[in-house]
Design an enzyme around this catalytic site. Sequence first.
Site: not given
Lengths: 224, 79
Positions: A87, A196, A198
Amino acid sequence: MKAAIIVFPGTNRERDMAMALAAGSGEAPQMLWHQERSLPPGLDLVVLPGGFSYGDYLRSGAIAARSPIMDAVRDFAARGGYVLGVCNGFQILTEAGLLPGALLRNITLRFLARDCWLRVERTDTVFTRGFAPGAEFAATLAHGDGNYYADAETLAMLEGEGRVIFRYARDNPNGSAHAIAGICSANRRVLGLMPHPENCVDPLTGGDQALPMFRGLAEAFALS
Amino acid sequence: MMLRVTVMPKPGVLDPEGRAIRQALGHLGLDAVREVRAGKVMLLDVAADDPAAARALGEEAARKLLANTVIESFTVEVL
């Protein structure tokens, strides 16, 4: 796996990234403040996490890309080090000249916070070795400037060299050229990705479909 | 010495801000405005002895930070 996460003023995804790296490898990464001028020795991976470094002043990632630690990150990459930017981290990598192109305002003109589908375009990188070839998985994205842009020549080069690693599947939420969600450097060791991964490492919070990225990284560095 | 650095999106690069402004002007009845390109103007106070040195400083600043030349062009004026 010895990983470090770079923290800039306005970074806000470093803790999630740390949890994801630990979920994959069992080892907690260290956090490095952007004012540092060197990286600790023996690092396997440097991560530039998401957020809004410097409040997106001037251009997203522009100020962070010129902060003191980025010279060390550039040297690390030049020596063949592995770097992951997610990002805002992807925006910083393009602004730092470590990846080609730029991230423009989303074609919708809106900040997007939603799910998207990602297709893994190649699995012979440390970042994607944990996925099945051609795998598609649901990920989350949250950005205002994620519309990947590069001139026609650069796009042809990226496609020709197989450097598009992740592509939006099913729809192209932000208008990115060639539906590009993630690209890598020529040596395939620097990866920038807008959505993302994560966010997708725990079934309790939306699924663990991106865990193969973090497990794959841990396996790659355990072997090396 | 004062410099004015103007940074503009390159032709062909999406300029959503300009497009939104153009749309709002249309809502105000100003349809004669065919296109708007929105950029940034920055004023720099530089320590330089002569206009040429000041301009060179401004161009270096624009190249290294103020503009992203992948998507933007810039001009530097000595005021």
